[in-house]
Design an enzyme around this catalytic site. Structure first.
Site, PDB file in Angstrom:
ATOM      1  CG  HIS A 204      -0.234   0.396   2.485  1.00 61.44           C
ATOM      2  ND1 HIS A 204       0.643  -0.449   3.094  1.00 61.44           N
ATOM      3  CD2 HIS A 204      -0.249   1.521   3.220  1.00 61.44           C
ATOM      4  CE1 HIS A 204       1.131   0.131   4.177  1.00 61.44           C
ATOM      5  NE2 HIS A 204       0.608   1.329   4.273  1.00 61.44           N
TER       6      HIS A 204
HETATM    7  N1  UDP Z   1      -5.091  -4.537   7.968  1.00 58.47           N
HETATM    8  C1  UDP Z   1      -6.413  -4.942   8.014  1.00 58.47           C
HETATM    9  N2  UDP Z   1      -6.989  -5.389   6.828  1.00 58.47           N
HETATM   10  C2  UDP Z   1      -6.307  -5.461   5.667  1.00 58.47           C
HETATM   11  C3  UDP Z   1      -4.943  -5.061   5.653  1.00 58.47           C
HETATM   12  C4  UDP Z   1      -4.360  -4.593   6.822  1.00 58.47           C
HETATM   13  O1  UDP Z   1      -7.048  -4.913   9.055  1.00 58.47           O
HETATM   14  O2  UDP Z   1      -6.885  -5.876   4.652  1.00 58.47           O
HETATM   15  C5  UDP Z   1      -4.484  -4.049   9.221  1.00 58.47           C
HETATM   16  C6  UDP Z   1      -3.244  -4.797   9.634  1.00 58.47           C
HETATM   17  O3  UDP Z   1      -3.583  -5.947  10.366  1.00 58.47           O
HETATM   18  C7  UDP Z   1      -2.493  -3.771  10.456  1.00 58.47           C
HETATM   19  C8  UDP Z   1      -2.881  -2.475   9.810  1.00 58.47           C
HETATM   20  O4  UDP Z   1      -4.043  -2.729   9.023  1.00 58.47           O
HETATM   21  O5  UDP Z   1      -2.942  -3.761  11.786  1.00 58.47           O
HETATM   22  C9  UDP Z   1      -1.760  -1.993   8.948  1.00 58.47           C
HETATM   23  O6  UDP Z   1      -2.181  -0.925   8.223  1.00 58.47           O
HETATM   24  P1  UDP Z   1      -1.454  -0.441   6.916  1.00 58.47           P
HETATM   25  O7  UDP Z   1      -0.736  -1.580   6.311  1.00 58.47           O
HETATM   26  O8  UDP Z   1      -2.502   0.248   6.097  1.00 58.47           O
HETATM   27  O9  UDP Z   1      -0.466   0.691   7.425  1.00 58.47           O
HETATM   28  P2  UDP Z   1       0.971   0.720   8.108  1.00 58.47           P
HETATM   29  O10 UDP Z   1       0.996  -0.252   9.237  1.00 58.47           O
HETATM   30  O11 UDP Z   1       1.976   0.423   7.048  1.00 58.47           O
HETATM   31  O12 UDP Z   1       1.097   2.123   8.601  1.00 58.47           O
END
Ligand code: UDP
Length: 356
Positions: A204
């Site tokens: 993402h």
């Molecule tokens: N997540 C979720 N559903 C999805 C993909 C990710 O609930 O389809 C959750 C994942 O378990 C984690 C969080 O979203 O807790 C991560 O978010 P993201 O990858 O958008 O952002 P980052 O952590 O890189 O800031």
């Protein structure tokens, strides 16, 4: 103490869910503390936002500003709300545009800011997240760090005052929301997958999600894994895929990559737990891979969560097909990580705030 918590993006809803529960626990113990949520509107699809509020029992936001990605008016709009409410404290999370806009709006009104997930650094200045987190740390009064490395990063920047090592609120959330075994089996059944027989992939970050060449490298690797790959596709990435026929074709023709809509948090925790391997560019998912004791390949050149790499759970592989495949080939020799705490990071944060 009246708190306004500012959220806007999926991982912030999850972190806020853990901290909001700690606020409620403190209230039940007689503390004079209350919290209202302000949603900037950065993430707005139901399965990127509303689903998390219902699934995680997060109090409904008192305000939803309807600002989309990096809306230039976000800071101004948040400031208007804060000016009216005049909370004693603003809490912000992580490294998104909503984090920095919230912190700037509060500081502009002399309202102290607590930054949860402070001190993380990728040392990649090209990432908007790196800018957001550094600027937010600079202006926040309370810096709640999830790891020793985060504390160390702040110390190296000359910041020691207001810095607290708390453990990771995402570990709290994982313990809180991982469903019981029966529900896990039900989720796997609904998705039509068998425990240990699939890999899970997420992509993402703007740097990758907007770059068709990098996506091509990753999808080629996924298609050659020789196992089923579940890919809950982020809307950001889906936009690039749908506008590039070769990417749409690659996914459709792979025979082993199953693209699904983004899933709820509980479903995601189950996918992470039962995958034999996770491939991701997400910070949160890298850690959750460790929490669920699933090996991880990070589709970036660096990580803020360096302890996952040092402990052998995570490998950096970038977006090159052969590098990713090579990273999946060698066995993972792993050890436990003590940094993330014991699942009470949110309570520790609230106790620091109450006694400050
Ligand atoms: N997540 C979720 N559903 C999805 C993909 C990710 O609930 O389809 C959750 C994942 O378990 C984690 C969080 O979203 O807790 C991560 O978010 P993201 O990858 O958008 O952002 P980052 O952590 O890189 O800031």
């Amino acid at each position: 103490m009246n708190i306004v918590t500012i959220v806007g993006a999926r991982p912030q809803f999850i972190k806020a869910a853990a901290v909001s529960r700690a606020v409620q626990r403190a209230r039940l113990q007689g503390c004079d503390i209350s919290e209202q949520l302000l949603h900037t509107g950065q993430h707005y699809d139901y399965n990127m936002s509303g689903l998390f509020f219902s699934q995680l029992g997060i109090p409904a936001p008192a305000w939803n500003l309807g600002c989309r990605n990096n809306d230039t008016q976000m800071t101004q709009k948040i400031a208007s709300v804060l000016q009216e409410v005049r909370p004693d404290l603003v809490i912000v999370y992580g490294d998104t545009f909503s984090t920095l806009a919230g912190a700037r709006a509060a500081v502009g009104l002399d309202i102290p800011v607590a930054h949860v997930e402070a001190g993380l650094r990728s040392f990649n200045d090209a990432m908007p997240e790196e800018y957001n987190r550094i600027q937010t740390d600079r202006i926040s009064r309370y810096l709640f760090c999830p790891t020793h490395t985060a504390v160390e990063n702040l110390r190296n920047e000359g910041r020691e005052e207001g810095v607290y090592l708390t453990g990771d609120v995402m570990y709290d959330a994982t313990l809180m929301f991982t469903p019981d075994v029966e529900r896990q089996q039900q989720i796997l059944h609904e998705l039509g997958i068998c425990s240990g027989h699939f890999a899970l992939a997420t992509i993402h970050r703007a740097d990758t999600a907007e770059d068709p060449e990098k996506l091509h490298g990753i999808f080629m690797a996924l298609s050659q894994l020789g196992r089923e790959v579940i890919l809950p596709l982020h809307p950001h990435t889906a936009r690039t895929v749908s506008s590039h026929a070769e990417l749409t074709g690659l996914l459709a023709d792979s025979g082993n990559i199953r693209v699904i809509e983004p899933v709820g948090y509980q479903e995601m925790l189950v996918l992470e737990k039962h995958a034999f391997l996770i491939l991701t560019d997400s910070g949160g998912v890298q850690k959750e891979a460790y929490f669920q004791r699933t090996p991880c390949i990070t589709l970036r050149e660096e990580t803020e969560w360096t302890e996952t790499v040092t402990a052998g759970w995570n490998r950096l592989a970038g977006t090159d097909t052969q590098r990713i495949l090579a990273a999946t080939a060698a066995p993972f020799h792993t050890k436990d990580i003590s940094d993330y705490g014991t699942g009470s990071a949110a309570d520790i944060i609230i106790q620091h705030l109450i006694s400050a």
